[in-house]
Scaffold this active site. Structure first.
Site, short mmCIF file in Angstrom:
data_model
loop_
_atom_site.label_atom_id
_atom_site.label_comp_id
_atom_site.label_asym_id
_atom_site.label_seq_id
_atom_site.Cartn_x
_atom_site.Cartn_y
_atom_site.Cartn_z
N GLU A 156 0.82 -1.22 0.00
CA GLU A 156 0.00 0.00 0.00
C GLU A 156 0.85 1.27 0.00
OE1 GLU A 156 -2.64 -0.47 3.37
OE2 GLU A 156 -3.99 -1.74 2.22
N GLU A 309 -6.55 -8.34 0.12
CA GLU A 309 -6.83 -8.25 1.56
C GLU A 309 -8.29 -7.88 1.76
OE1 GLU A 309 -4.56 -5.46 3.85
OE2 GLU A 309 -2.67 -6.04 2.93
C1 GAL Z 1 -4.21 -2.87 5.30
C2 GAL Z 1 -2.74 -3.25 5.44
C3 GAL Z 1 -2.57 -4.48 6.31
C4 GAL Z 1 -3.36 -4.34 7.57
C5 GAL Z 1 -4.81 -4.09 7.22
C6 GAL Z 1 -5.71 -3.96 8.42
O1 GAL Z 1 -4.39 -1.58 4.87
O2 GAL Z 1 -2.17 -3.50 4.18
O3 GAL Z 1 -1.20 -4.65 6.59
O4 GAL Z 1 -2.86 -3.30 8.32
O5 GAL Z 1 -4.90 -2.89 6.50
O6 GAL Z 1 -7.04 -3.80 8.03
#
Ligand code: GAL
Length: 680
Positions: A156, A309
């Protein structure tokens, strides 16, 4: 564009990628063994490893400890689990951060310290060198390892740095962009407030100033910020590509992230990936997710993308983190697949025992196998196995909506009648209306090829180049239908007002000119008089937030103001040009009227949803050469019926239905209706 490489991943995995971020460095060997057992049970076939492992892989400058990574990758692979191997640049270790010039400086001049992540300056030569060095070491060591199915660069990217190194790099970027100081002075409009630059060393990035900063300077800094980070990404990509040309490369994008022009970045990845965290406590957040999924799919013109994710239940970073129900987790996962994702991945595999995110949900929660979340995760993985042939199939959209980062930066960076204005909100108002019509929509820029579409929605395109304005006009002349909303066509790419009046570049297209613009007082609603004949017209209609003073030319008024200074003047206009139609909306309409106009536009353009369904049932069709997969997603808390228009088998239940069958979808349930495409 390398479609071949992007499909390598799902071909290797033999289906949809299922898994999540895996951080084995937080756990002992016995837990690793347990992890692999549970992964196999849940049908996990891909895990992302190493995203935040820099200090575990290189605890001292130049001293590498890859042993544990060798071990876990071998263990995963010996159980048939492939690896999305990350380069760890998002969290530089303390030994590197000890060189303070590698640390990011905020706009107020404060240099951040360590103890979190994302603290690097993207221009620091030392940071660049050390992050490339570990990327090379990983590439060299694992390029022939059969487990590696995907490279994941960083995490990110989101640096916004105001340090001296970035300052001088920005100056170099401007010299390259403008060639001369005269040109820069001209483009930045520096005769305003006495800003004329006489030497390059007077030119700086927009750190904290008193009052408003020059908007073109801010706009250029946004462009620079996106590009300077892209340089970092590309440098690592080239290292990985040279070492392992057959392994696709990605980096995870964020939903609605303002600082990076993902459209430009998408050209440089092999496959687009997204992290998406719709808030289960916010009604309609799955419509925002749908918009992001359509955007991700469109960034590489329909190529399937990866959901890299999402949360299995609650996140931990907001003020109030409401748990996602297992039903909604399943519904949201299928929504991503419906809209073109070839993966369902989570942050993270096992909930951490310590650290900043220890209360963030995971595929394996703290409560382990006895939890609803684990049971839902395991069931979903097993169920996704029924969709092995879905990856690679595509969505055909005849409608599109514009989302443009340059425009976002410009309209939110300039002072104008409505400084509370949010581009995201305006785009989402229009997208929601489009979503409710049920038609497939891509999310494009006006620089894309428009010829594939019959309908284009252009919400608030404040910054409009001549080229884009011409493309839109030609689109309409050739039979396209557009809806353009207020405060569009106002400035050129340098944020200079395009004269005369407002929106001159759109004048021929919309058949009208905008004489003046004004904001409406917060909370005030001006009644509207609707003179068009459309179905589902709401009983009363109102204008809010904004008013254009429109002069009709070839257009007719569909809606006019019922009172106030502009009483009797047009609020919404309709123009026929060539074989097409342009609707111009000069205000913020209430949801009912905007919805009715959108649905009329879509219908008259002849664009149809893949299946007619109740408003809260989302239906999306993915197609391959041989098959159609109709995803029907019931967002309601009540059962809903859909009538099938062809015979199909629900892949998730194995039940076959004939054409005309009324399928009852339980609350928040999903069907994936497979039909062979005979003679397609
Ligand atoms: C994302 C990030 C992850 C984790 C996640 C939590 O933005 O890439 O490492 O922090 O959020 O929701």
């Amino acid at each position: 564009m390398n479609d071949e490489l992007s499909s390598t991943l799902t071909r290797r995995l033999g289906g949809i990628a299922y898994g999540g971020d895996y951080n084995p460095e937080q756990w002992d060997r016995a837990t690793w063994v347990e992890d692999v057992r549970l992964m196999c049970e849940a049908g996990v076939n891909l895990v992302t490893v190493g995203v935040f492992s820099w200090s575990s892989l290189e605890p001292r400058d130049g001293h590498f400890t890859f042993g544990w990574l060798d071990e876990i990758i071998d263990l995963l692979w010996s159980n048939g689990i492939a690896v999305d191997l990350a380069t760890p640049n998002a969290a530089p270790p303390p030994w590197l951060a000890g060189h303070t010039d590698t640390l990011l400086v905020e706009r107020d001049g404060r240099r951040v310290s360590i103890g979190s992540r994302g603290h690097f300056c993207p221009s620091s030569e030392l940071y660049r060198d050390r992050s490339r060095r570990i990327a090379s070491a990983l590439a060299e060591r694992y390029r022939n390892h059969p487990a590696i199915a995907l490279w994941h660069i960083g995490n990110e990217y989101h640096a916004h740095c105001f340090c001296d190194t970035c300052d001088s790099r920005f100056r170099g970027w401007l010299q390259h962009r403008y060639g001369s100081l005269e040109e820069l002075n001209d483009r930045w409009g520096t005769t305003f407030w006495s800003q004329g630059y006489d030497a390059w060393d007077q030119v700086h990035l927009p750190s904290k100033v008193r009052g408003h900063v020059n908007p073109t300077r801010e706009l250029d800094f946004s462009r620079f910020t996106s590009e300077v980070q892209h340089e970092l990404f590309l440098a690592e990509r080239d290292i990985l590509r040279a070492a392992a040309p057959g392994i696709p490369i990605t980096t995870n994008f964020m939903a609605f992230f303002p600082l990076i022009d993902y459209r430009r970045w998408a050209e440089g990845v092999d496959v687009v990936s997204l992290d998406m965290y719709p808030d289960p406590a916010v009604p309609g957040s799955l419509i925002e997710a749908a918009f992001q999924y359509d955007l991700m799919r469109s960034l590489r013109h329909g190529q399937p993308w990866l959901l890299l994710e999402q949360a299995s239940s609650a996140v931990s970073q907001w003020q109030v983190n409401v748990a996602k129900s297992p039903e909604r987790m399943r519904l949201g996962s299928y929504q991503a697949v419906a809209r073109g994702a070839d993966s369902v991945m989570f942050f993270q595999w096992r909930a951490s025992r310590y650290g900043q995110e220890k209360f963030h949900s995971a595929m394996v929660p703290h409560g382990g196998e006895s939890t609803d979340t684990w049971r839902a995760v395991r069931a979903l993985g097993q169920e996704l196995d029924t969709l092995r042939d879905v990856p690679g199939s595509r969505i055909r959209a005849e409608a599109a909506i514009v989302w443009d980062w340059d425009n976002k930066w410009a309209v939110e960076g300039a002072a104008h009648p409505l400084n509370s204005f949010s581009y995201r909100d305006v785009v989402m108002e229009h997208y929601r209306a489009l979503w409710r019509t049920g038609v497939h929509a891509d999310v494009i820029s006006l620089d894309d090829d428009l010829s594939a579409y019959r309908v284009i929605v252009v919400p608030n395109q404040y910054l409009l180049s001549q080229h884009a304005a011409d493309a839109l006009r030609r689109f309409v002349e050739n039979g396209g239908h557009v809806l353009v909303s207020y405060f569009s066509g106002i400035v050129d790419e340098h944020d200079h007002v395009a004269l005369p009046g407002y929106a001159p570049g759109l004048r021929e297209t919309i058949g009208a000119h905008v004489r003046d613009i004004t904001a409406i007082r917060e909370g005030e609603a001006i009644p509207l008089v609707v003179s068009m004949e459309i179905a589902d017209l709401p009983g009363s209609a109102a204008a809010m937030r904004w008013q254009d003073d429109i002069g009709l030319e070839t257009a007719t008024a569909l809606v006019s103001y019922g009172s106030g200074r502009f009483a009797g003047r047009p609020a919404v206009t309709d123009n026929r040009l060539g074989a097409g139609r342009a609707i111009y909306v000069g205000t913020t309409l209430d949801e009912g009227l905007l919805g009715a106009i959108m649905s009329d536009l879509v219908k008259t353009a002849g664009v149809r949803p893949p299946l007619s369904a109740p408003a809260d049932v989302e239906v999306v069709e993915r197609r391959s050469e041989a098959a159609s997969y109709l995803f029907a997603l019931n967002h309601s808390d009540e059962a809903r019926n859909v009538v099938l228009e062809r015979e199909a088998i629900d892949r998730l239940t194995g039940v076959a239905y004939s054409s005309g069958h009324t399928l009852e979808l339980a609350p928040q349930d999903v069907a994936v209706l497979f039909s062979a495409r005979i003679g397609a």
